[in-house]
Design an enzyme around this catalytic site. Structure first.
Site, PDB file in Angstrom:
ATOM      1  N   ASP A 170       7.329 -12.321  17.378  1.00  0.00           N
ATOM      2  CA  ASP A 170       7.595 -12.371  15.941  1.00  0.00           C
ATOM      3  C   ASP A 170       8.807 -13.218  15.568  1.00  0.00           C
ATOM      4  O   ASP A 170       8.846 -13.794  14.482  1.00  0.00           O
ATOM      5  CB  ASP A 170       7.765 -10.948  15.393  1.00  0.00           C
ATOM      6  CG  ASP A 170       6.425 -10.240  15.222  1.00  0.00           C
ATOM      7  OD1 ASP A 170       5.400 -10.940  15.234  1.00  0.00           O
ATOM      8  OD2 ASP A 170       6.414  -9.011  15.095  1.00  0.00           O
ATOM      9  N   PHE A 174       7.350 -16.977  14.359  1.00  0.00           N
ATOM     10  CA  PHE A 174       7.333 -16.916  12.908  1.00  0.00           C
ATOM     11  C   PHE A 174       8.713 -17.065  12.271  1.00  0.00           C
ATOM     12  O   PHE A 174       8.816 -17.471  11.124  1.00  0.00           O
ATOM     13  CB  PHE A 174       6.704 -15.592  12.443  1.00  0.00           C
ATOM     14  CG  PHE A 174       5.333 -15.368  12.994  1.00  0.00           C
ATOM     15  CD1 PHE A 174       4.244 -16.037  12.475  1.00  0.00           C
ATOM     16  CD2 PHE A 174       5.117 -14.501  14.046  1.00  0.00           C
ATOM     17  CE1 PHE A 174       2.971 -15.847  12.976  1.00  0.00           C
ATOM     18  CE2 PHE A 174       3.845 -14.301  14.569  1.00  0.00           C
ATOM     19  CZ  PHE A 174       2.765 -14.974  14.029  1.00  0.00           C
ATOM     20  N   ASN A 252       1.475  -6.972   8.617  1.00  0.00           N
ATOM     21  CA  ASN A 252       1.164  -5.561   8.407  1.00  0.00           C
ATOM     22  C   ASN A 252       2.328  -4.657   8.782  1.00  0.00           C
ATOM     23  O   ASN A 252       2.411  -3.511   8.349  1.00  0.00           O
ATOM     24  CB  ASN A 252      -0.050  -5.157   9.248  1.00  0.00           C
ATOM     25  CG  ASN A 252       0.191  -5.374  10.736  1.00  0.00           C
ATOM     26  OD1 ASN A 252       0.509  -6.475  11.162  1.00  0.00           O
ATOM     27  ND2 ASN A 252       0.037  -4.328  11.529  1.00  0.00           N
ATOM     28  N   TYR A 253       3.270  -5.171   9.599  1.00  0.00           N
ATOM     29  CA  TYR A 253       4.338  -4.337  10.144  1.00  0.00           C
ATOM     30  C   TYR A 253       5.658  -4.584   9.416  1.00  0.00           C
ATOM     31  O   TYR A 253       5.916  -5.695   8.960  1.00  0.00           O
ATOM     32  CB  TYR A 253       4.517  -4.665  11.631  1.00  0.00           C
ATOM     33  CG  TYR A 253       4.365  -3.474  12.548  1.00  0.00           C
ATOM     34  CD1 TYR A 253       3.373  -2.535  12.353  1.00  0.00           C
ATOM     35  CD2 TYR A 253       5.210  -3.301  13.644  1.00  0.00           C
ATOM     36  CE1 TYR A 253       3.222  -1.457  13.210  1.00  0.00           C
ATOM     37  CE2 TYR A 253       5.063  -2.227  14.509  1.00  0.00           C
ATOM     38  CZ  TYR A 253       4.065  -1.312  14.281  1.00  0.00           C
ATOM     39  OH  TYR A 253       3.908  -0.245  15.129  1.00  0.00           O
ATOM     40  N   ASP A 254       6.489  -3.555   9.348  1.00  0.00           N
ATOM     41  CA  ASP A 254       7.837  -3.681   8.794  1.00  0.00           C
ATOM     42  C   ASP A 254       8.844  -3.244   9.847  1.00  0.00           C
ATOM     43  O   ASP A 254       8.654  -2.225  10.518  1.00  0.00           O
ATOM     44  CB  ASP A 254       7.990  -2.806   7.549  1.00  0.00           C
ATOM     45  CG  ASP A 254       7.152  -3.315   6.382  1.00  0.00           C
ATOM     46  OD1 ASP A 254       7.742  -3.883   5.456  1.00  0.00           O
ATOM     47  OD2 ASP A 254       5.921  -3.143   6.405  1.00  0.00           O
ATOM     48  N   ASP A 398      32.282 -15.448  31.269  1.00  0.00           N
ATOM     49  CA  ASP A 398      31.760 -14.906  30.024  1.00  0.00           C
ATOM     50  C   ASP A 398      30.298 -14.544  30.263  1.00  0.00           C
ATOM     51  O   ASP A 398      29.518 -15.381  30.739  1.00  0.00           O
ATOM     52  CB  ASP A 398      31.858 -15.943  28.908  1.00  0.00           C
ATOM     53  CG  ASP A 398      33.290 -16.198  28.476  1.00  0.00           C
ATOM     54  OD1 ASP A 398      34.124 -15.300  28.651  1.00  0.00           O
ATOM     55  OD2 ASP A 398      33.568 -17.304  27.972  1.00  0.00           O
ATOM     56  N   HIS A 409       3.311   2.149  21.516  1.00  0.00           N
ATOM     57  CA  HIS A 409       2.712   2.768  20.342  1.00  0.00           C
ATOM     58  C   HIS A 409       1.213   2.991  20.537  1.00  0.00           C
ATOM     59  O   HIS A 409       0.421   2.053  20.488  1.00  0.00           O
ATOM     60  CB  HIS A 409       2.962   1.894  19.111  1.00  0.00           C
ATOM     61  CG  HIS A 409       2.523   2.544  17.842  1.00  0.00           C
ATOM     62  ND1 HIS A 409       2.256   1.854  16.691  1.00  0.00           N
ATOM     63  CD2 HIS A 409       2.293   3.854  17.548  1.00  0.00           C
ATOM     64  CE1 HIS A 409       1.883   2.694  15.749  1.00  0.00           C
ATOM     65  NE2 HIS A 409       1.892   3.906  16.252  1.00  0.00           N
TER      66      HIS A 409
END
Length: 454
Positions: A170, A174, A252-254, A398, A409
């Site tokens: 994602d 996107f 569709n997902y948040d 570093d 899910h």
């Protein structure tokens, strides 16, 4: 079927990315009243579109599957019908002295913390130069140089023809910032929140403004910084924390990202998942009809919620059975373990950064994205796993700490038609960083007496 009520959704697949060809095998229907599209897919139909020639070059009609009904998919509050659940009582947040934090441009200071909030077109929100004041040393000490979401990997584990390649990155494919949505005061964030707008550039360089992209607020969550009670000594308790929050919508997902700063030196990073499940149409109306692997859960008539990993194929949770639910599913509460994709699975090769929960690498400015610089073209040869094979030393260097947080899910009926927020996270906690308890001398706030008028 009314063509005006049909939505075509292209899904990326590496084998179609030559000659600008993309598959469209996710056709969705919308009801006459407006309704929702995601819960009503047209299964078995797929197209291959050539974007150079702007025409359909291949068409497949593999099967006829009933379209899920629109009834029961409405989630908007204004469209709900009785009976309703109990109304929650009101409560107010009072800060008569004003907020305890200060915002100077994108620099935030609060209690013994100061940090910078930025925004990136691919990563979304970035927390940088987070420093905490050391009372014993009389100076700020840097805890975090930069922290952000490097990638989000979402595989749908259904091997059928229209689903087998549906795996998403994602952030890399996107852009996490391009899915950011304005936060709603009093809904996403409490009344005492301050908001920060964010900007990113489109492909043509045009700036895009996202109003209220990030909110900053103090909260009293009940978390106790420290407490102790002894005989003949009155009880001592200390509390307090600061939150930075933003939200993103990916079709569709948040996603909800939450950075929580504590005076004790801890930083808690939380992720919340909600929204509408990705579903496919099926012939089933009852679980007794399912005789083969469905690769998901029957949520409603002709509606399968597709799993997002292979946990459905393994014993990844314990169940406690109770009464029968609406769709004749077995009600259960789950204690989830950590199954993984197969190591030779092509999506897993591309997302090899999920092989381990924690990675540590020496800092290299070119190693920023765990899935590679160009994730949509990746074969898995430029990932965090590949960099780690170089076996570079980290002593007196570093370093970069990469933490992989996963959600396995398996959809359930409680996730339909819209999913209650599923939360996860981790905490960066100081260990032998301070000489002693850094909040031992923290002054508690004065109490506020609130009176409610009828």
């Amino acid at each position: 079927m009314e063509m005006m009520a049909t939505l075509c959704s292209p899904w990326m697949n590496k084998r179609w990315q030559v000659n600008c060809r993309f598959p469209i095998n996710h056709l969705l229907t919308r009801s006459r009243r407006g309704g929702l599209t995601c819960p009503r897919p047209l299964e078995g139909v797929s197209l291959l579109v050539d974007l150079d020639e702007l025409k359909i070059v291949e068409y497949y009609d593999r099967a006829r599957v009933p379209v899920p009904k629109a009834e029961g998919t409405e989630y908007r509050r204004s469209k709900q019908k009785p009976p309703f659940g109990p109304r929650l009582n009101r409560f107010a947040i009072e800060q008569p002295d004003g907020p305890g934090f200060k915002i100077n441009g994108h620099k935030i200071s609060w209690a013994n913390w100061e940090f910078h909030v930025g925004f990136d077109v691919r990563a979304g929100p970035i927390i940088s130069l987070a420093s905490i004041y050391d009372l014993e040393k009389g100076t700020y000490r840097q805890v975090l140089y930069r922290g952000f979401v490097s990638e989000l990997f979402v595989p749908y584990m259904d091997p059928t023809e229209e689903w087998y390649y549906k795996t998403f990155f994602d952030a890399g494919e996107f852009g996490f910032s391009q899915s950011a949505v304005p936060l709603e005061p009093l809904a996403d964030c409490p009344a005492n929140a301050a908001f920060i707008d964010s900007y990113y550039a489109r492909e043509d360089g045009t700036p895009v403004k996202i109003s209220n992209a990030i909110c900053i607020f103090e909260q009293h969550s009940g978390s106790v910084l420290w407490r102790h009670t002894e005989i003949a000594i009155s009880r001592e308790v200390a509390r307090g924390e600061l939150d930075s929050e933003d939200g993103h919508n990916h079709w569709n997902y948040d996603y909800i990202l939450d950075w929580e700063f504590k005076p004790s030196g801890s930083i808690k990073i939380g992720v919340g998942l909600t929204g509408i499940l990705e579903v496919k149409a099926a012939d089933y109306t009852h679980t007794s009809q399912i005789k083969e692997e469905a690769y998901g859960t029957l949520l409603a008539e002709n509606t399968i919620g597709v799993v997002t990993d292979k946990s459905s194929l393994r014993k990844s949770y314990w169940t406690v059975e109770s009464e029968t639910a609406k769709m004749n599913q077995t009600p259960k509460f789950r204690s989830i373990s950590n199954p993984l994709l197969s190591s030779d699975d092509f999506p897993q090769i591309r997302s090899a950064f999920t092989n381990y929960n924690v990675w540590v690498t020496p800092y290299n400015k070119s190693e920023k994205w765990a899935g590679g610089q160009y994730i949509d073209r990746s074969h898995g040869d430029d990932t965090l796993a590949t960099w780690s094979l170089r076996n570079r030393g980290i002593e007196n260097k570093d370093i970069v700490l990469w933490y992989t947080m996963g959600f396995h899910h398996v959809p359930c009926q409680e996730d339909f038609p819209i999913m209650p927020t599923l939360s996860g996270g981790f905490e960066l906690r100081p260990t032998n960083f301070f000489e002693s308890n850094p909040v031992l001398k923290t002054k508690p706030p004065n109490h506020v007496n609130c009176t409610t008028k009828p």
